[in-house]
Design a protein around this motif. Structure first.
Motif, mmCIF file in Angstrom:
data_model
loop_
_atom_site.group_PDB
_atom_site.id
_atom_site.type_symbol
_atom_site.label_atom_id
_atom_site.label_comp_id
_atom_site.label_asym_id
_atom_site.label_seq_id
_atom_site.Cartn_x
_atom_site.Cartn_y
_atom_site.Cartn_z
ATOM 1 N N ILE A 124 0.704 -1.205 -0.043
ATOM 2 C CA ILE A 124 0.133 0.147 0.131
ATOM 3 C C ILE A 124 0.878 1.238 -0.012
ATOM 4 C CG2 ILE A 124 -1.829 1.383 1.273
ATOM 5 C CD1 ILE A 124 -3.068 -1.296 1.960
ATOM 6 N N GLU A 125 0.694 2.182 -0.923
ATOM 7 C CA GLU A 125 1.286 3.459 -0.759
ATOM 8 C C GLU A 125 1.104 4.288 0.343
ATOM 9 O OE1 GLU A 125 3.069 4.458 -3.731
ATOM 10 O OE2 GLU A 125 2.785 2.356 -4.367
ATOM 11 N N MET A 126 2.027 5.259 0.635
ATOM 12 C CA MET A 126 1.813 6.162 1.689
ATOM 13 C C MET A 126 0.681 6.775 1.558
ATOM 14 S SD MET A 126 3.759 5.921 4.426
ATOM 15 C CE MET A 126 3.667 7.470 5.344
ATOM 16 N N PRO A 127 -0.168 7.199 2.457
ATOM 17 C CA PRO A 127 -1.502 7.983 2.197
ATOM 18 C C PRO A 127 -1.301 9.215 1.500
ATOM 19 C CG PRO A 127 -0.963 7.721 4.598
ATOM 20 C CD PRO A 127 0.180 7.049 3.957
ATOM 21 N N SER A 128 -2.445 9.982 1.222
ATOM 22 C CA SER A 128 -2.285 11.308 0.533
ATOM 23 C C SER A 128 -2.031 12.197 1.401
ATOM 24 C CB SER A 128 -3.887 11.646 0.238
ATOM 25 O OG SER A 128 -4.753 11.835 1.331
ATOM 26 N N VAL A 129 -1.649 13.510 1.220
ATOM 27 C CA VAL A 129 -1.156 14.547 2.002
ATOM 28 C C VAL A 129 -2.229 14.926 3.017
ATOM 29 C CG1 VAL A 129 -0.142 16.939 2.037
ATOM 30 C CG2 VAL A 129 0.502 15.444 0.359
ATOM 31 N N ASN A 130 -3.489 14.751 2.251
ATOM 32 C CA ASN A 130 -4.663 15.241 3.278
ATOM 33 C C ASN A 130 -4.801 14.358 4.329
ATOM 34 O OD1 ASN A 130 -7.407 14.315 3.581
ATOM 35 N ND2 ASN A 130 -7.965 16.277 2.374
ATOM 36 N N GLU A 131 -4.668 12.981 4.157
ATOM 37 C CA GLU A 131 -4.667 12.180 5.325
ATOM 38 C C GLU A 131 -3.594 12.210 6.440
ATOM 39 O OE1 GLU A 131 -5.413 7.982 4.457
ATOM 40 O OE2 GLU A 131 -4.885 7.507 6.574
ATOM 41 N N ARG A 132 -2.537 12.555 5.724
ATOM 42 C CA ARG A 132 -1.116 12.601 6.539
ATOM 43 C C ARG A 132 -1.519 13.881 7.582
ATOM 44 N NH1 ARG A 132 4.336 11.485 3.609
ATOM 45 N NH2 ARG A 132 3.714 10.225 1.749
ATOM 46 N N ALA A 133 -1.897 15.010 6.850
ATOM 47 C CA ALA A 133 -2.099 16.248 7.849
ATOM 48 C C ALA A 133 -3.336 15.944 8.728
ATOM 49 C CB ALA A 133 -2.372 17.484 6.898
ATOM 50 N N SER A 134 -4.260 15.278 8.342
ATOM 51 C CA SER A 134 -5.342 15.119 9.313
ATOM 52 C C SER A 134 -4.987 14.042 10.501
ATOM 53 C CB SER A 134 -6.328 14.261 8.720
ATOM 54 O OG SER A 134 -6.997 14.898 7.346
ATOM 55 N N VAL A 135 -4.188 13.016 10.434
ATOM 56 C CA VAL A 135 -3.792 12.283 11.265
ATOM 57 C C VAL A 135 -2.741 12.946 12.185
ATOM 58 C CG1 VAL A 135 -2.699 10.011 11.958
ATOM 59 C CG2 VAL A 135 -4.289 10.305 10.196
ATOM 60 N N CYS A 136 -2.001 13.891 11.646
ATOM 61 C CA CYS A 136 -0.933 14.864 12.324
ATOM 62 C C CYS A 136 -1.797 15.841 13.189
ATOM 63 C CB CYS A 136 -0.158 15.435 11.317
ATOM 64 S SG CYS A 136 1.184 16.432 11.972
ATOM 65 N N LEU A 137 -2.800 16.506 12.592
ATOM 66 C CA LEU A 137 -3.522 17.225 13.397
ATOM 67 C C LEU A 137 -4.051 16.561 14.619
ATOM 68 C CD1 LEU A 137 -4.723 20.106 13.933
ATOM 69 C CD2 LEU A 137 -6.466 19.692 12.456
ATOM 70 N N LYS A 138 -4.725 15.485 14.179
ATOM 71 C CA LYS A 138 -5.469 14.834 15.462
ATOM 72 C C LYS A 138 -4.385 14.254 16.646
ATOM 73 C CE LYS A 138 -7.784 10.377 16.262
ATOM 74 N NZ LYS A 138 -8.397 9.003 15.890
ATOM 75 N N HIS A 139 -3.337 14.076 16.065
ATOM 76 C CA HIS A 139 -2.117 13.761 17.176
ATOM 77 C C HIS A 139 -1.608 14.814 17.844
ATOM 78 C CE1 HIS A 139 2.071 11.425 17.174
ATOM 79 N NE2 HIS A 139 1.699 11.964 18.626
ATOM 80 N N LEU A 140 -1.773 15.866 17.204
ATOM 81 C CA LEU A 140 -1.193 17.196 18.083
ATOM 82 C C LEU A 140 -2.295 17.648 18.848
ATOM 83 C CD1 LEU A 140 0.379 19.809 18.133
ATOM 84 C CD2 LEU A 140 -0.899 20.934 15.944
ATOM 85 N N GLU A 141 -3.445 17.520 18.738
ATOM 86 C CA GLU A 141 -4.634 17.775 19.417
ATOM 87 C C GLU A 141 -4.580 17.027 20.577
ATOM 88 O OE1 GLU A 141 -6.549 20.574 18.877
ATOM 89 O OE2 GLU A 141 -7.043 20.737 16.780
ATOM 90 N N GLY A 142 -4.413 15.691 20.263
ATOM 91 C CA GLY A 142 -4.332 14.886 21.426
ATOM 92 C C GLY A 142 -3.110 15.156 22.597
ATOM 93 N N GLU A 143 -2.007 15.267 22.041
ATOM 94 C CA GLU A 143 -0.749 15.656 22.717
ATOM 95 C C GLU A 143 -1.044 16.924 23.542
ATOM 96 O OE1 GLU A 143 2.249 14.220 23.051
ATOM 97 O OE2 GLU A 143 1.834 12.597 21.765
ATOM 98 N N VAL A 144 -1.728 17.994 22.851
ATOM 99 C CA VAL A 144 -1.981 19.320 23.593
ATOM 100 C C VAL A 144 -2.849 18.983 24.825
ATOM 101 C CG1 VAL A 144 -3.026 21.444 23.530
ATOM 102 C CG2 VAL A 144 -1.115 20.640 21.896
ATOM 103 N N LYS A 145 -3.953 18.290 24.482
ATOM 104 C CA LYS A 145 -4.978 17.981 25.508
ATOM 105 C C LYS A 145 -4.310 17.303 26.629
ATOM 106 C CE LYS A 145 -9.312 16.049 25.875
ATOM 107 N NZ LYS A 145 -10.374 14.812 25.142
ATOM 108 N N TRP A 146 -3.271 16.159 26.476
ATOM 109 C CA TRP A 146 -2.506 15.414 27.348
ATOM 110 C C TRP A 146 -1.485 16.215 28.300
ATOM 111 C CZ3 TRP A 146 1.914 11.826 26.425
ATOM 112 C CH2 TRP A 146 2.343 11.117 27.377
ATOM 113 N N LYS A 147 -0.640 17.083 27.585
ATOM 114 C CA LYS A 147 0.606 17.567 28.140
ATOM 115 C C LYS A 147 0.381 19.036 28.382
ATOM 116 C CE LYS A 147 3.932 14.000 27.888
ATOM 117 N NZ LYS A 147 4.897 13.489 27.469
ATOM 118 N N GLY A 148 -0.833 19.428 27.613
ATOM 119 C CA GLY A 148 -0.810 21.271 27.547
ATOM 120 C C GLY A 148 0.002 21.742 26.451
ATOM 121 N N GLU A 149 -0.403 22.760 26.223
ATOM 122 C CA GLU A 149 -0.093 23.465 24.827
ATOM 123 C C GLU A 149 1.389 23.697 24.912
ATOM 124 O OE1 GLU A 149 -2.357 26.800 23.759
ATOM 125 O OE2 GLU A 149 -0.972 27.531 21.994
#
Ligand SMILES: Cc1cc2nc3c(=O)[nH]c(=O)nc-3n(C[C@H](O)[C@H](O)[C@H](O)COP(=O)(O)O)c2cc1C
Length: 327
Positions: free
Chosen positions: A250-275
């Motif tokens: 399977i090819e690496m996902p689209s830029v769109n999906e990468r950015a979506s997952v990255c943003l979800k990850h970022l939001e989770g990190e901030v929620k967990w550890k603070g901004e």
């Protein structure tokens, strides 16, 4: 493959414990991408006992993560037992004992890989923790201290005798740190030892579906644990699983999906550890998320300089909407 009563399926893939990387937000994402079991970063038993806020925060587990393993390390038997009990408050499915960390700050205190040079102490710690908790206890270690002192065969038998439910072996010695290549032959030797009946999890340098398949087929391990290759690329679990099933790449996902997952990850990190800390720790993941894209490096260099969540959100959302931006 089972660890205690936890059924992890056939040829399962695990996310390796990685300090400042494998927090709950990333573990959940890896789980969604197919990781069958995720490990917390190592947590100092002394820190947990001192009630250090930083160590306590690492114990956090989200509901959707299960099954999940919490890894602890230490050198003092009583402290490790006490900290295992503190870890139980997070309701993990497995307690993992770190007998492999090579870094000076850990081995100088007689913990992590230093215990490869002190098997009676390793045995004492493992036995005491297993006796005092009612969930499976696993161990993660290396081949030995150095090339001349490879003792993983003895270590695996000893830990099995103590009642360890599974052993993860990173195919390097302590003195190699992360240099050279992982040697899976000693891992296979442990797995093929007729006296070994506990599951053996192989670890080290698995970064593609082909290598994962090769290692399952040639070394006979019960599971494979993946560390660095998952940083910024949680899709690796799905890619390997698909390949193991039908040889499809399977090819690496689209830029769109990468950015979506990255943003979800970022939001989770901030929620967990603070901004502030969340944004800081997320910086280790950006190059992985945007690897291989024509403007991926430039984009990463922009992201790591921003220390404001709103701004990061805005930029990532822009890429999600207009995924040609990085191509
Ligand atoms: C940034 C980083 C942090 C790590 N932290 C831990 C840890 O907390 N506990 C542990 O047992 N191993 C730790 N490791 C080792 C990994 O779990 C794994 O054994 C190692 O990276 C080899 O696997 P890989 O080639 O798939 O990365 C760490 C490795 C890295 C790169």
């Amino acid at each position: 493959m089972k660890i205690g009563n936890i059924d992890l399926g056939n040829r399962p893939l695990f996310l390796a414990p990685m300090e400042d990387i494998t927090g709950p937000p990333f573990r959940v994402i890896c789980k969604e991408m197919g990781a069958d079991l995720c490990f917390s970063e190592f947590i100092s038993s002394d820190g947990l006992i001192r009630d250090s806020w930083k160590s306590r925060q690492k114990l956090y587990v989200l509901n959707e993560e299960h099954p999940v393993a919490i890894q602890i390390f230490g050198n003092n038997v009583e402290s490790v037992v006490k900290s295992a009990h503190i870890a139980l408050e997070s309701n993990p499915d497995i307690i993992d004992l770190n007998f492999g960390c090579p870094v000076n700050k850990v081995v100088n205190k007689g913990a992590g890989a230093a215990l490869l040079n002190d098997l009676p102490k390793m045995k004492e710690i493992a036995t005491a923790v297993i006796k005092s908790v009612d969930i499976p206890v696993t161990a993660k270690t290396r081949l030995g201290w150095n090339h001349d002192r490879i003792n993983i065969d003895e270590v695996a038998l000893m830990l099995q005798d103590c009642g360890i439910s599974a052993i993860t072996i990173h195919g390097r010695t302590r003195s190699m740190l992360y240099s050279g290549s992982a040697d899976w032959a000693p891992i296979a030797r442990v797995k093929n030892n007729p006296a070994i009946s506990i599951p053996v999890i192989g670890n080290g340098d698995v970064n593609s579906p082909e290598i994962a398949e090769y290692n399952f087929n040639n070394y006979g391990v019960d599971a494979i644990m993946i560390g660095r290759a998952a940083i910024g690329n949680p899709w690796i679990f799905y890619h390997i699983k698909t390949y193991l099933k039908n040889k499809k790449i399977i090819e690496m996902p689209s830029v769109n999906e990468r950015a979506s997952v990255c943003l979800k990850h970022l939001e989770g990190e901030v929620k967990w550890k603070g901004e502030k800390r969340g944004i800081f720790e997320m910086r280790k993941h950006y190059s992985g998320y945007f690897k291989g894209l024509p403007y991926g490096k430039t984009f990463r260099n922009i992201l790591v300089q921003i220390d404001n969540l709103e701004k990061l959100r805005e930029i990532l959302q822009l890429v999600i909407k207009k995924d040609t931006l990085l191509c």
